[in-house]
Design a protein around this motif. Structure first.
Motif, PDB file in Angstrom:
ATOM      1  N   UNK A  20       0.854  -1.185   0.000  1.00  0.00           N
ATOM      2  CA  UNK A  20       0.000   0.000   0.000  1.00  0.00           C
ATOM      3  C   UNK A  20       0.890   1.235   0.000  1.00  0.00           C
ATOM      4  N   UNK A  21       0.375   2.323  -0.574  1.00  0.00           N
ATOM      5  CA  UNK A  21       1.085   3.604  -0.561  1.00  0.00           C
ATOM      6  C   UNK A  21       0.227   4.606   0.184  1.00  0.00           C
ATOM      7  N   UNK A  22       0.838   5.373   1.081  1.00  0.00           N
ATOM      8  CA  UNK A  22       0.097   6.402   1.812  1.00  0.00           C
ATOM      9  C   UNK A  22       0.654   7.776   1.482  1.00  0.00           C
ATOM     10  N   UNK A  23      -0.249   8.761   1.402  1.00  0.00           N
ATOM     11  CA  UNK A  23       0.123  10.157   1.156  1.00  0.00           C
ATOM     12  C   UNK A  23      -0.115  10.922   2.447  1.00  0.00           C
ATOM     13  N   UNK A  24       0.861  11.757   2.816  1.00  0.00           N
ATOM     14  CA  UNK A  24       0.817  12.347   4.145  1.00  0.00           C
ATOM     15  C   UNK A  24       1.069  13.852   4.129  1.00  0.00           C
ATOM     16  N   UNK A  25       0.682  14.496   5.244  1.00  0.00           N
ATOM     17  CA  UNK A  25       0.891  15.929   5.354  1.00  0.00           C
ATOM     18  C   UNK A  25       2.370  16.288   5.522  1.00  0.00           C
ATOM     19  N   UNK A  26       3.233  15.297   5.808  1.00  0.00           N
ATOM     20  CA  UNK A  26       4.661  15.589   6.019  1.00  0.00           C
ATOM     21  C   UNK A  26       5.457  15.577   4.709  1.00  0.00           C
ATOM     22  N   UNK A  27       4.754  15.739   3.575  1.00  0.00           N
ATOM     23  CA  UNK A  27       5.364  15.845   2.245  1.00  0.00           C
ATOM     24  C   UNK A  27       5.892  14.505   1.730  1.00  0.00           C
ATOM     25  N   UNK A  28       5.501  13.391   2.367  1.00  0.00           N
ATOM     26  CA  UNK A  28       6.016  12.087   1.940  1.00  0.00           C
ATOM     27  C   UNK A  28       4.922  11.212   1.347  1.00  0.00           C
ATOM     28  N   UNK A  29       5.392  10.259   0.520  1.00  0.00           N
ATOM     29  CA  UNK A  29       4.610   9.084   0.150  1.00  0.00           C
ATOM     30  C   UNK A  29       5.376   7.899   0.735  1.00  0.00           C
ATOM     31  N   UNK A  30       4.667   7.043   1.466  1.00  0.00           N
ATOM     32  CA  UNK A  30       5.322   5.886   2.082  1.00  0.00           C
ATOM     33  C   UNK A  30       4.721   4.602   1.527  1.00  0.00           C
ATOM     34  N   UNK A  31       5.599   3.638   1.261  1.00  0.00           N
ATOM     35  CA  UNK A  31       5.150   2.324   0.792  1.00  0.00           C
ATOM     36  C   UNK A  31       5.220   1.350   1.965  1.00  0.00           C
TER      37      UNK A  31
END
Length: 300
Positions: free
Chosen positions: A191-202
């Motif tokens: 899964x990929x998440x989009x966050x307020x900390x300017x990151x995309x995390x897998x």
């Protein structure tokens, strides 16, 4: 190049049918629009929400849609009818996100009442309410096999729930930063998440382990999409640009390039089923269609 226009407000969400013939957009203007995607023409406007519409999902057969809005309603639609088929009520406050299971029988919604709710689309009844998030729920998705629900929220967690009984299986921390969007890959339980900390995390959904952090967006990231082959991750956010990440082989650093896409926030992204085109929707009331390989807006 021609953009898709028709909404009188920011476009918050977009969904594309598997056969690529239809797209449905949801807007701040209280309405949804069904589009003939190949010809880029509006077919009908769906009116039924009493406030901004935040999210839309399409059934696997492309005949039905589910939407969620600021009015707290989750509405089931038939794409060939302008009036709602059924209204699901229960959320106290804004519904931020909706998703439909791969078998088309279940919908899930996430709301600013901190709950995730499961709805039976066949019997048109509520199934259960999932509680655990400590703050607003912003995003929901189904695992590819349809057995699990993923949810993300302002509490900085991604949670995995078992659909069969609502049991919470894992809590994945996104380092305490609010999660705006989660997308599930067709490959390897990623899964990929989009966050307020300017990151995309897998993430690995099964283990809850973070696999990769993609840095490059300026400002909060509001949406993320994974290509059908699992090799590309596209993100959009406050800066109005698309970041297209090529994941490449395991162990190799991902590369990315940037496309200036919208004036203002990009709220939603969706790939066509063949992976050739991407649709982006934004604050500027416009939906754009991209050929990512060529890196250009598609002509009419």
């Amino acid at each position: 190049a021609r953009a898709i226009e028709g909404h009188g407000g920011a476009v918050k969400s977009i969904a594309i049918s598997r056969d690529g013939t239809r797209a449905v957009t949801a807007s701040f203007d209280y309405s949804l629009i069904v589009w003939d995607l190949p010809n880029r023409k509006p077919l009908r406007r769906l009116i039924g929400h009493d406030a901004a519409v935040n999210s839309v999902a399409l059934s696997p057969d492309g005949r039905y849609a589910v939407s969620g809005g600021d009015d707290g309603q989750v509405i089931l639609w038939r794409l060939d009818q302008a009036k709602p088929v059924h209204r699901f009520t229960g959320h106290k406050g804004k519904v931020a996100a909706v998703a439909i299971s791969p078998d088309g029988k279940t919908a899930v919604s996430g709301g600013w009442d901190r709950t995730v709710r499961v709805w039976d689309l066949v019997r048109m009844k509520p199934v259960r309410t999932l509680s655990g998030h400590q703050s607003n729920v912003n995003t929901v998705a189904f695992s590819r096999d349809g057995t699990r629900i993923l949810s993300g929220g302002y509490d900085g967690t991604l949670r995995v729930w078992r659909l069969a009984d609502g049991a919470q299986q894992s809590v994945i921390s996104a380092n305490g930063f609010g999660v705006n969007w989660v997308a599930v890959s067709s490959h390897d339980g990623i899964a990929a998440s989009a966050s307020v900390d300017q990151t995309v995390r897998l993430w690995d959904i099964r283990t809850g382990k973070e696999k990769q952090v993609l840095l490059g967006q300026q400002g909060p990231v509001f949406c993320v999409a994974i290509s059908p082959d699992g090799r590309e991750v596209v993100s959009g956010g406050r800066d109005g640009t698309l970041r297209i990440w090529e994941l490449g082989e395991p162990g190799r650093a991902p590369t990315f390039h940037t496309l200036a896409a919208h004036t203002g926030i990009i709220w939603s992204l969706a790939f066509t089923a063949d992976g050739k085109n991407l649709l982006s929707a934004g604050q500027d009331k416009v939906v754009r269609i991209w050929d990512l390989k060529a890196g250009k807006l598609l002509g009419s």
